[in-house]
Enzyme design. Sequence first.
Site, PDB file in Angstrom:
ATOM      1  N   GLU A 199     -22.566  37.935 -31.362  1.00 40.49           N
ATOM      2  CA  GLU A 199     -22.549  38.743 -30.102  1.00 40.49           C
ATOM      3  C   GLU A 199     -22.874  37.890 -29.035  1.00 40.49           C
ATOM      4  O   GLU A 199     -23.721  37.056 -29.060  1.00 40.49           O
ATOM      5  CB  GLU A 199     -23.524  39.886 -30.101  1.00 40.49           C
ATOM      6  CG  GLU A 199     -22.597  41.274 -30.163  1.00 40.49           C
ATOM      7  CD  GLU A 199     -21.729  41.774 -29.078  1.00 40.49           C
ATOM      8  OE1 GLU A 199     -21.345  40.890 -28.512  1.00 40.49           O
ATOM      9  OE2 GLU A 199     -21.388  42.901 -29.229  1.00 40.49           O
ATOM     10  N   ASP A 200     -22.369  38.185 -27.755  1.00 41.87           N
ATOM     11  CA  ASP A 200     -22.772  37.566 -26.529  1.00 41.87           C
ATOM     12  C   ASP A 200     -24.064  37.978 -26.138  1.00 41.87           C
ATOM     13  O   ASP A 200     -25.154  37.277 -25.741  1.00 41.87           O
ATOM     14  CB  ASP A 200     -21.834  37.537 -25.472  1.00 41.87           C
ATOM     15  CG  ASP A 200     -21.255  39.062 -24.942  1.00 41.87           C
ATOM     16  OD1 ASP A 200     -21.803  39.718 -25.726  1.00 41.87           O
ATOM     17  OD2 ASP A 200     -20.338  39.036 -24.259  1.00 41.87           O
TER      18      ASP A 200
ATOM     19  N   PHE B  89     -27.699  41.846 -14.189  1.00 43.01           N
ATOM     20  CA  PHE B  89     -26.363  41.642 -14.927  1.00 43.01           C
ATOM     21  C   PHE B  89     -26.013  39.991 -14.876  1.00 43.01           C
ATOM     22  O   PHE B  89     -26.309  39.283 -14.156  1.00 43.01           O
ATOM     23  CB  PHE B  89     -25.327  42.011 -14.157  1.00 43.01           C
ATOM     24  CG  PHE B  89     -23.917  42.675 -14.787  1.00 43.01           C
ATOM     25  CD1 PHE B  89     -23.792  43.387 -15.778  1.00 43.01           C
ATOM     26  CD2 PHE B  89     -22.991  41.544 -14.832  1.00 43.01           C
ATOM     27  CE1 PHE B  89     -22.765  43.886 -16.305  1.00 43.01           C
ATOM     28  CE2 PHE B  89     -21.705  42.112 -15.210  1.00 43.01           C
ATOM     29  CZ  PHE B  89     -21.770  42.755 -16.251  1.00 43.01           C
ATOM     30  N   VAL B  90     -25.502  39.573 -16.062  1.00 38.91           N
ATOM     31  CA  VAL B  90     -25.341  38.282 -16.455  1.00 38.91           C
ATOM     32  C   VAL B  90     -23.743  37.970 -16.334  1.00 38.91           C
ATOM     33  O   VAL B  90     -23.061  38.779 -17.243  1.00 38.91           O
ATOM     34  CB  VAL B  90     -26.031  37.848 -17.826  1.00 38.91           C
ATOM     35  CG1 VAL B  90     -25.949  36.189 -18.168  1.00 38.91           C
ATOM     36  CG2 VAL B  90     -27.591  38.189 -17.638  1.00 38.91           C
TER      37      VAL B  90
ATOM     38  N   GLY C  55     -16.050  38.612 -25.321  1.00 36.18           N
ATOM     39  CA  GLY C  55     -17.277  37.866 -24.921  1.00 36.18           C
ATOM     40  C   GLY C  55     -17.849  36.845 -25.677  1.00 36.18           C
ATOM     41  O   GLY C  55     -18.619  35.928 -25.047  1.00 36.18           O
TER      42      GLY C  55
ATOM     43  N   ASP D  80     -27.435  44.763 -25.805  1.00 33.68           N
ATOM     44  CA  ASP D  80     -28.233  45.258 -24.454  1.00 33.68           C
ATOM     45  C   ASP D  80     -28.901  46.724 -24.925  1.00 33.68           C
ATOM     46  O   ASP D  80     -29.934  46.695 -25.618  1.00 33.68           O
ATOM     47  CB  ASP D  80     -27.147  45.608 -23.473  1.00 33.68           C
ATOM     48  CG  ASP D  80     -27.503  46.221 -22.141  1.00 33.68           C
ATOM     49  OD1 ASP D  80     -28.721  45.735 -21.681  1.00 33.68           O
ATOM     50  OD2 ASP D  80     -26.755  46.963 -21.336  1.00 33.68           O
TER      51      ASP D  80
ATOM     52  N   ASP E 239     -18.404  38.659 -18.698  1.00 35.62           N
ATOM     53  CA  ASP E 239     -17.775  38.864 -17.474  1.00 35.62           C
ATOM     54  C   ASP E 239     -18.173  40.154 -16.613  1.00 35.62           C
ATOM     55  O   ASP E 239     -18.882  40.898 -17.022  1.00 35.62           O
ATOM     56  CB  ASP E 239     -16.183  39.220 -17.996  1.00 35.62           C
ATOM     57  CG  ASP E 239     -16.110  40.415 -18.493  1.00 35.62           C
ATOM     58  OD1 ASP E 239     -16.953  40.753 -19.495  1.00 35.62           O
ATOM     59  OD2 ASP E 239     -15.130  41.440 -18.227  1.00 35.62           O
TER      60      ASP E 239
ATOM     61  N   ARG F 265     -15.816  34.558 -17.166  1.00 34.85           N
ATOM     62  CA  ARG F 265     -16.067  33.982 -18.416  1.00 34.85           C
ATOM     63  C   ARG F 265     -15.965  32.536 -18.395  1.00 34.85           C
ATOM     64  O   ARG F 265     -16.705  31.851 -19.326  1.00 34.85           O
ATOM     65  CB  ARG F 265     -15.142  34.635 -19.373  1.00 34.85           C
ATOM     66  CG  ARG F 265     -15.092  36.147 -19.427  1.00 34.85           C
ATOM     67  CD  ARG F 265     -14.131  36.548 -20.586  1.00 34.85           C
ATOM     68  NE  ARG F 265     -13.655  37.832 -20.748  1.00 34.85           N
ATOM     69  CZ  ARG F 265     -14.432  38.845 -21.490  1.00 34.85           C
ATOM     70  NH1 ARG F 265     -15.685  38.596 -21.604  1.00 34.85           N
ATOM     71  NH2 ARG F 265     -13.816  40.037 -21.463  1.00 34.85           N
TER      72      ARG F 265
HETATM   73  P1  IMP Z   1     -24.926  47.384 -25.847  1.00 34.07           P
HETATM   74  O1  IMP Z   1     -23.756  48.397 -26.525  1.00 34.07           O
HETATM   75  O2  IMP Z   1     -25.170  48.093 -24.472  1.00 34.07           O
HETATM   76  O3  IMP Z   1     -25.793  46.406 -26.503  1.00 34.07           O
HETATM   77  O4  IMP Z   1     -23.927  46.361 -25.029  1.00 34.07           O
HETATM   78  C1  IMP Z   1     -23.153  45.228 -25.584  1.00 34.07           C
HETATM   79  C2  IMP Z   1     -22.056  44.816 -24.547  1.00 34.07           C
HETATM   80  O5  IMP Z   1     -21.966  45.046 -23.421  1.00 34.07           O
HETATM   81  C3  IMP Z   1     -21.795  43.383 -24.597  1.00 34.07           C
HETATM   82  O6  IMP Z   1     -21.075  42.782 -25.597  1.00 34.07           O
HETATM   83  C4  IMP Z   1     -21.114  43.044 -23.384  1.00 34.07           C
HETATM   84  O7  IMP Z   1     -19.761  42.968 -23.537  1.00 34.07           O
HETATM   85  C5  IMP Z   1     -21.656  44.250 -22.636  1.00 34.07           C
HETATM   86  N1  IMP Z   1     -22.850  43.810 -21.609  1.00 34.07           N
HETATM   87  C6  IMP Z   1     -24.149  44.139 -21.677  1.00 34.07           C
HETATM   88  N2  IMP Z   1     -24.653  43.646 -20.592  1.00 34.07           N
HETATM   89  C7  IMP Z   1     -23.868  42.678 -19.884  1.00 34.07           C
HETATM   90  C8  IMP Z   1     -24.156  41.498 -18.926  1.00 34.07           C
HETATM   91  O8  IMP Z   1     -25.080  41.573 -18.056  1.00 34.07           O
HETATM   92  N3  IMP Z   1     -23.150  40.945 -18.516  1.00 34.07           N
HETATM   93  C9  IMP Z   1     -21.566  40.963 -19.145  1.00 34.07           C
HETATM   94  N4  IMP Z   1     -21.451  42.125 -20.100  1.00 34.07           N
HETATM   95  C10 IMP Z   1     -22.746  42.748 -20.479  1.00 34.07           C
END
Ligand code: IMP
Length: 189
Positions: A95-96, A148-149, A43, A99, A155, A161
Amino acid sequence: MTAPGRARELFSAVELAGAVRRLGAAVSAAYPDGVVLAAVLAGSVWFAADLVRCVNVPCRIDFLAISPYTPGTGRVAIVKDLDHDIDGADVVLVEDIVDTGLTVSYLLGELGRRGPRRLDVCTLLDRRTRRIVPVEPAFVGFEVPEDFVVGYGLDYAGRYRNLDHLFTADLAALGEDPLCHAAQLYGTP
Ligand code: IMP
């Protein structure tokens, strides 16, 4: 490629480019002697590729990949490691989106054990409202709401993407997209 149904533009390509320039300048100012950008596949590739071109100090880019994250379990693992040692290096994890913070917190733990001199996080998007573990990225492009983005590397089922801007879309609308179902069935984005 078109945006998903019932999508709303969150940030345009121009706004994204502005944020990336700002982040590149901030990273360069914080690491005048140079930096290793460690980008998380897949991502953050789009963001990292643009970011690295806005960094004006000596810079190396490396990539790592983690196993698909299983919601609720908090379990991830490195399935493709960095190609280079980071012992004594100044490293920025790219990171993209952060969350819940579970992914970044796991990666900071793993990379931190390798003895980098300094280790920071640069994320394009920060969704602080959903944090489970406390993670404070040093460099943040935008704070985003709960929706959701997709786009610019992010993706849904491997799709979207390649959009050059960011959209929010409700998951039901994304799930109705027949091409998303095809991606899930055949495993091809
Ligand atoms: P975390 O571990 O919950 O912080 O999630 C991080 C990962 O979840 C990111 O690197 C993304 O791959 C995925 N992710 C979280 N939210 C989104 C979203 O809104 N759209 C797409 N991917 C997401």
